[in-house]
Motif scaffolding. Sequence first.
Motif, mmCIF file in Angstrom:
data_model
loop_
_atom_site.group_PDB
_atom_site.id
_atom_site.type_symbol
_atom_site.label_atom_id
_atom_site.label_comp_id
_atom_site.label_asym_id
_atom_site.label_seq_id
_atom_site.Cartn_x
_atom_site.Cartn_y
_atom_site.Cartn_z
ATOM 1 N N MET A 113 52.566 24.405 27.674
ATOM 2 C CA MET A 113 53.482 23.267 27.553
ATOM 3 C C MET A 113 53.201 22.485 26.273
ATOM 4 O O MET A 113 54.128 21.996 25.610
ATOM 5 N N GLN A 114 51.940 22.351 25.903
ATOM 6 C CA GLN A 114 51.594 21.686 24.645
ATOM 7 C C GLN A 114 52.143 22.473 23.451
ATOM 8 O O GLN A 114 52.663 21.891 22.483
ATOM 9 N N LYS A 115 52.038 23.788 23.522
ATOM 10 C CA LYS A 115 52.596 24.620 22.455
ATOM 11 C C LYS A 115 54.108 24.480 22.383
ATOM 12 O O LYS A 115 54.696 24.454 21.283
ATOM 13 N N LEU A 116 54.743 24.422 23.545
ATOM 14 C CA LEU A 116 56.193 24.258 23.586
ATOM 15 C C LEU A 116 56.600 22.966 22.882
ATOM 16 O O LEU A 116 57.568 22.950 22.096
ATOM 17 N N GLU A 117 55.864 21.909 23.158
ATOM 18 C CA GLU A 117 56.173 20.632 22.518
ATOM 19 C C GLU A 117 55.955 20.720 21.014
ATOM 20 O O GLU A 117 56.754 20.190 20.211
ATOM 21 N N ALA A 118 54.882 21.396 20.586
ATOM 22 C CA ALA A 118 54.615 21.556 19.152
ATOM 23 C C ALA A 118 55.725 22.353 18.474
ATOM 24 O O ALA A 118 56.113 22.062 17.331
ATOM 25 N N ILE A 119 56.241 23.346 19.164
ATOM 26 C CA ILE A 119 57.343 24.156 18.617
ATOM 27 C C ILE A 119 58.578 23.293 18.432
ATOM 28 O O ILE A 119 59.262 23.362 17.398
ATOM 29 N N ARG A 120 58.884 22.481 19.429
ATOM 30 C CA ARG A 120 60.050 21.587 19.303
ATOM 31 C C ARG A 120 59.862 20.620 18.128
ATOM 32 O O ARG A 120 60.814 20.318 17.394
ATOM 33 N N GLU A 121 58.621 20.113 17.954
ATOM 34 C CA GLU A 121 58.359 19.174 16.860
ATOM 35 C C GLU A 121 58.527 19.837 15.497
ATOM 36 O O GLU A 121 58.796 19.157 14.488
ATOM 37 N N MET A 122 58.391 21.160 15.441
ATOM 38 C CA MET A 122 58.634 21.900 14.203
ATOM 39 C C MET A 122 60.126 22.006 13.890
ATOM 40 O O MET A 122 60.501 22.472 12.812
ATOM 41 N N GLY A 123 60.953 21.608 14.850
ATOM 42 C CA GLY A 123 62.394 21.759 14.676
ATOM 43 C C GLY A 123 62.911 23.120 15.088
ATOM 44 O O GLY A 123 64.053 23.486 14.775
ATOM 45 N N VAL A 124 62.079 23.879 15.805
ATOM 46 C CA VAL A 124 62.455 25.213 16.270
ATOM 47 C C VAL A 124 62.978 25.129 17.699
ATOM 48 O O VAL A 124 62.361 24.478 18.557
#
Length: 513
Positions: free
Chosen positions: A18-29
């Motif tokens: 879930m933390q990775k998912l949030e980081a991916i969203r923050e990348m704009g992906v």
Amino acid sequence: MAEEGSSAPEAQLIAQRMQKLEAIREMGVTPYPYKFQVTHTFGEIREAFEKLEDLKTEVAVAGRLMVVRGHGKSSFADLRDKTGRMQVYLKLDVVGDEAFQLWKLLDIGDFIGVTGPVFCTRTGEITVQVQHLELLSKAIRPLPVPKEVVRDGQRMVHDAFSAKELRYRRRYLDLALNPEVQEVFRRRIAIVSAIRKFLDERGFLEFDTPVLQPLYGGASARPFVTHHNALDTKLYLRISNELYLKRLIVGGFERVYEFSKVFRNEGIDRSHNPEFTLLELYQAYADYTDMMVLAEELFASVAQEVTGSHRITYQGQEIDLSSPWRRMTMLEAIEAHGGGNLQGASEDELRVVCRRLEVEVDPNAGRGQLIDKIFEARVQPHLIQPTFITDYPVELSPLAKRHREHPELTERFEPFICGWEAGNAFSELNDPIDQRRRFEQQMALRERGDEEAQVLDEDYIRALEYGMPPTGGFGFGVDRLVMLLTDSPSIRDVILFPHMRPEEGRSEVGEGV
């Protein structure tokens, strides 16, 4: 790419993802995009590799991420699509910083799409060089991925996802992790197609009949009961489609069949599931001898179409499905296997035989049921090669014509293969007066406590009163044929989502592991 510790609790692994998912969203992906244009499957790349490599063709492939090897600024990984696995190779200086940062946030189980040319590694493995990377679906739950190592060029699997009960309950994981399971269900589709082709070529027409019925019939089984609110009436999930298909024969269709889901409120074992697929067919102007020829031709034809041979191996036993199959009457088979001569035996005499043979029977069982129990105990386990058992007692066969030479018997057969019943067939009873009498006898058995006895269907009798031509009928469980042709030991292995006892503490099918 971060590596998940195998001993970490699942909740911890989910939190990490879930933390990775949030980081991916923050990348704009977008972690769940709408589509990806695939140009080749892995199978197509393997078939056309030399041409693709020579032309430096750029391919776009997609699949589930299964294995990652290597760290630092480059990685090899395995993806799996519907045709198998393929290796991909990713380098920082090719894909760029942003894509490589995304790569490090991926996990085993994620779906990704990659674009680039193909090449062959020094070890001879066809590989896609990743030039563009796209995340297609982020997996929140970790897959129970088995450990793999390569020894002497051979891939070795350890800790495979093999627990039977969990595989049945989580079939999506079973399919994702065990390619051989996918192959069983691909073969099931091929078997159904081969059956349909066989019947269509012989002039049979495929129909649909009601699943919800106001009166159940066509077999000896307990039904599932439901209620229709708008009509305020009790309805039953069908236990058979027989009586509706024979109504079509009355109506003028001369060759009919149907693949039907049927539902029988019965026990569960290696060859029984309460919901299963039944194929029934009916042919006007035919009798049960014609159905024997059709049955052995059908089974042999489907085996040839799907496996390439009439000879198959089931659980270590070679089975020859080519015609002609052996034929024995039920009473001949019982006598041949030490059950004695039961011709003309009374109900009391049959109970004595049951006690002598140590065959347990219901105290309310009638004459036909007693003979059937003796047959099941003494004969059935020995019927390994395809065998037609014919001429059943009239008490067992309320929808079959009386035998033309022995009126206490019926013109009925069941094919047996590998010790289990693989179908049922009759010269269909088309005398409405006799049919009413048989239904009334069944109702008498119900009054004696036989919950599986058939019920009287007035509308079906009315249909017969308008006239039904001589007709042969044959039905068989498709699931059992799939078991046979895929060498599967249990019916649960060939049904995608078999019925299971609820997990302790869980009532929702969709709840997680």
